[in-house]
Design a protein around this motif. Sequence first.
Motif, PDB file in Angstrom:
ATOM      1  N   GLU A   1       0.628  11.258  -8.948  1.00 60.25           N
ATOM      2  CA  GLU A   1      -0.391  11.686  -9.918  1.00 60.25           C
ATOM      3  C   GLU A   1      -1.009  13.019  -9.497  1.00 60.25           C
ATOM      4  OE1 GLU A   1      -0.974   9.882 -12.927  1.00 60.25           O
ATOM      5  OE2 GLU A   1       0.852   9.024 -12.090  1.00 60.25           O
ATOM      6  N   LEU A   2      -1.297  13.168  -8.211  1.00 62.46           N
ATOM      7  CA  LEU A   2      -1.893  14.420  -7.722  1.00 62.46           C
ATOM      8  C   LEU A   2      -0.962  15.605  -7.975  1.00 62.46           C
ATOM      9  CD1 LEU A   2      -3.475  13.268  -4.334  1.00 62.46           C
ATOM     10  CD2 LEU A   2      -4.721  14.289  -6.248  1.00 62.46           C
ATOM     11  N   ALA A   3       0.346  15.356  -7.902  1.00 66.72           N
ATOM     12  CA  ALA A   3       1.321  16.437  -8.102  1.00 66.72           C
ATOM     13  C   ALA A   3       1.437  16.816  -9.577  1.00 66.72           C
ATOM     14  CB  ALA A   3       2.684  15.997  -7.566  1.00 66.72           C
ATOM     15  N   LYS A   4       0.988  15.906 -10.447  1.00 63.26           N
ATOM     16  CA  LYS A   4       1.236  16.016 -11.877  1.00 63.26           C
ATOM     17  C   LYS A   4       0.142  16.775 -12.632  1.00 63.26           C
ATOM     18  CE  LYS A   4       1.653  11.968 -14.044  1.00 63.26           C
ATOM     19  NZ  LYS A   4       2.167  10.592 -14.176  1.00 63.26           N
ATOM     20  N   ARG A   5      -1.101  16.672 -12.167  1.00 58.45           N
ATOM     21  CA  ARG A   5      -2.206  17.182 -12.975  1.00 58.45           C
ATOM     22  C   ARG A   5      -3.426  17.458 -12.107  1.00 58.45           C
ATOM     23  NH1 ARG A   5      -5.662  13.523 -16.400  1.00 58.45           N
ATOM     24  NH2 ARG A   5      -7.178  14.713 -15.159  1.00 58.45           N
ATOM     25  N   LYS A   6      -4.476  17.958 -12.751  1.00 63.34           N
ATOM     26  CA  LYS A   6      -5.706  18.331 -12.047  1.00 63.34           C
ATOM     27  C   LYS A   6      -6.615  17.123 -11.832  1.00 63.34           C
ATOM     28  CE  LYS A   6      -9.362  20.924 -10.917  1.00 63.34           C
ATOM     29  NZ  LYS A   6      -9.504  21.289  -9.505  1.00 63.34           N
ATOM     30  N   PHE A   7      -7.083  16.963 -10.600  1.00 65.90           N
ATOM     31  CA  PHE A   7      -8.152  16.009 -10.291  1.00 65.90           C
ATOM     32  C   PHE A   7      -9.258  16.773  -9.573  1.00 65.90           C
ATOM     33  CE2 PHE A   7      -4.446  13.292 -10.727  1.00 65.90           C
ATOM     34  CZ  PHE A   7      -4.937  12.240 -11.478  1.00 65.90           C
TER      35      PHE A   7
ATOM     36  N   ARG B   1      -3.846   9.454   5.473  1.00 69.13           N
ATOM     37  CA  ARG B   1      -2.847  10.076   4.599  1.00 69.13           C
ATOM     38  C   ARG B   1      -3.522  10.758   3.395  1.00 69.13           C
ATOM     39  NH1 ARG B   1       0.101  13.181   3.289  1.00 69.13           N
ATOM     40  NH2 ARG B   1       1.734  13.019   1.715  1.00 69.13           N
ATOM     41  N   GLN B   2      -4.522  10.092   2.851  1.00 69.83           N
ATOM     42  CA  GLN B   2      -5.180  10.632   1.663  1.00 69.83           C
ATOM     43  C   GLN B   2      -6.091  11.816   2.003  1.00 69.83           C
ATOM     44  OE1 GLN B   2      -5.800   7.476  -1.689  1.00 69.83           O
ATOM     45  NE2 GLN B   2      -6.144   6.396   0.238  1.00 69.83           N
ATOM     46  N   ILE B   3      -6.640  11.828   3.196  1.00 71.58           N
ATOM     47  CA  ILE B   3      -7.382  13.017   3.643  1.00 71.58           C
ATOM     48  C   ILE B   3      -6.431  14.208   3.701  1.00 71.58           C
ATOM     49  CG2 ILE B   3      -8.519  14.115   5.623  1.00 71.58           C
ATOM     50  CD1 ILE B   3      -9.812  11.404   6.257  1.00 71.58           C
ATOM     51  N   GLN B   4      -5.234  13.952   4.198  1.00 69.15           N
ATOM     52  CA  GLN B   4      -4.251  15.034   4.300  1.00 69.15           C
ATOM     53  C   GLN B   4      -3.827  15.537   2.919  1.00 69.15           C
ATOM     54  OE1 GLN B   4      -1.628  12.899   6.895  1.00 69.15           O
ATOM     55  NE2 GLN B   4      -2.813  13.431   8.718  1.00 69.15           N
ATOM     56  N   LEU B   5      -3.724  14.617   1.967  1.00 72.78           N
ATOM     57  CA  LEU B   5      -3.417  15.023   0.583  1.00 72.78           C
ATOM     58  C   LEU B   5      -4.543  15.887   0.015  1.00 72.78           C
ATOM     59  CD1 LEU B   5      -1.945  11.721  -0.905  1.00 72.78           C
ATOM     60  CD2 LEU B   5      -0.734  13.907  -0.723  1.00 72.78           C
ATOM     61  N   ALA B   6      -5.772  15.489   0.292  1.00 65.70           N
ATOM     62  CA  ALA B   6      -6.920  16.262  -0.200  1.00 65.70           C
ATOM     63  C   ALA B   6      -6.875  17.685   0.354  1.00 65.70           C
ATOM     64  CB  ALA B   6      -8.223  15.580   0.200  1.00 65.70           C
TER      65      ALA B   6
ATOM     66  N   TYR C   1       0.808  -1.229   0.000  1.00 64.18           N
ATOM     67  CA  TYR C   1       0.000   0.000   0.000  1.00 64.18           C
ATOM     68  C   TYR C   1       0.841   1.279   0.000  1.00 64.18           C
ATOM     69  CZ  TYR C   1       0.584   1.141   4.997  1.00 64.18           C
ATOM     70  OH  TYR C   1       1.085   1.503   6.216  1.00 64.18           O
ATOM     71  N   LEU C   2       2.031   1.234   0.548  1.00 65.17           N
ATOM     72  CA  LEU C   2       2.873   2.446   0.549  1.00 65.17           C
ATOM     73  C   LEU C   2       3.305   2.816  -0.872  1.00 65.17           C
ATOM     74  CD1 LEU C   2       4.984   1.891   3.789  1.00 65.17           C
ATOM     75  CD2 LEU C   2       3.092   3.505   3.448  1.00 65.17           C
ATOM     76  N   ASP C   3       3.567   1.793  -1.706  1.00 63.45           N
ATOM     77  CA  ASP C   3       3.877   2.051  -3.121  1.00 63.45           C
ATOM     78  C   ASP C   3       2.659   2.656  -3.816  1.00 63.45           C
ATOM     79  OD1 ASP C   3       6.409   0.991  -2.806  1.00 63.45           O
ATOM     80  OD2 ASP C   3       5.789  -1.034  -3.387  1.00 63.45           O
ATOM     81  N   GLU C   4       1.486   2.102  -3.501  1.00 68.06           N
ATOM     82  CA  GLU C   4       0.251   2.614  -4.102  1.00 68.06           C
ATOM     83  C   GLU C   4       0.007   4.072  -3.682  1.00 68.06           C
ATOM     84  OE1 GLU C   4      -1.970   1.570  -6.258  1.00 68.06           O
ATOM     85  OE2 GLU C   4      -1.542  -0.557  -6.515  1.00 68.06           O
ATOM     86  N   LEU C   5       0.279   4.379  -2.442  1.00 72.14           N
ATOM     87  CA  LEU C   5       0.102   5.761  -1.978  1.00 72.14           C
ATOM     88  C   LEU C   5       1.090   6.705  -2.667  1.00 72.14           C
ATOM     89  CD1 LEU C   5      -0.610   5.367   1.860  1.00 72.14           C
ATOM     90  CD2 LEU C   5      -2.218   6.068   0.069  1.00 72.14           C
TER      91      LEU C   5
END
Length: 259
Positions: free
Chosen positions: A87-93, A119-124, A77-81
């Motif tokens: 991807e989030l750093a690369k383009r618009k979602f 972790r993903q909440i923090q990214l959001a 899962y760490l690789d997946e994260l």
Amino acid sequence: MNSTTIITDTHTHLYSEEFDQDRDEMIQRAIDAGVTRFFIPAIDAAATQSMYDLEQNYPDNVFLMMGLHPTYVKDNYLDELKHVEAELAKRKFYAVGEIGIDLYWDKTHLKEQQIAFKRQIQLAKQYKLPIVIHCREAFDEIFAILEEEKSDDLFGIFHCFSGTHEQALQAISYNMKLGIGGVVTFKNGKIDQFLNQIELKHIVLETDSPYLAPIPYRGKRNESGYLVNVIAKLADIYDVSEEEIATITTQNSKDVFGI
């Protein structure tokens, strides 16, 4: 319904291999039915390219999310994260999703699921994006993390909401809209019993296709065009026109996704 009414499917896996034989026809059927906005949740890294292909084919209709689905949280899962972060750093979602906790299939990776969700909440928050939550047999676990993370910049959708009235109010208290789909048409779906006590401003529509087809298609492959069956049921529950359901829920989706 008025032909100019815009219907939004806030959660549909249009890239699913279940649509490989007739994807374009299925999307065209949805568009013909008035469903013209499709928000596409991510699953894991393996799904990313097919999401980009879909967006390229339907640039005006398809809006992508990025995230790691809880049932795909495994030992790697760490690789997946890392993939999600890259991807989030690369383009618009338009959202981080679908993310959350699922204890229905497997409880062995609960700790990893909790770490990934947080972790993903923090990214959001970092990207000022909404989250789209997947919750299955995990309301307490999800609410515990939302309680820790709650803030003005935490907002999004509680996808496929299937909880109680009390849980609905709790989800709303964390700035979440309730994603309502096929389950509301089921005899044993239960949410139809209290939904009219929840203001429509808290509701968005979704199919989760190819899963959770509404009556009369229950048990068959779901598709985005079947959202009209969900709208019909909600019009009945709220005692308003189908037009009003479509218009308000599309506006709610714009408020969440910013488009």
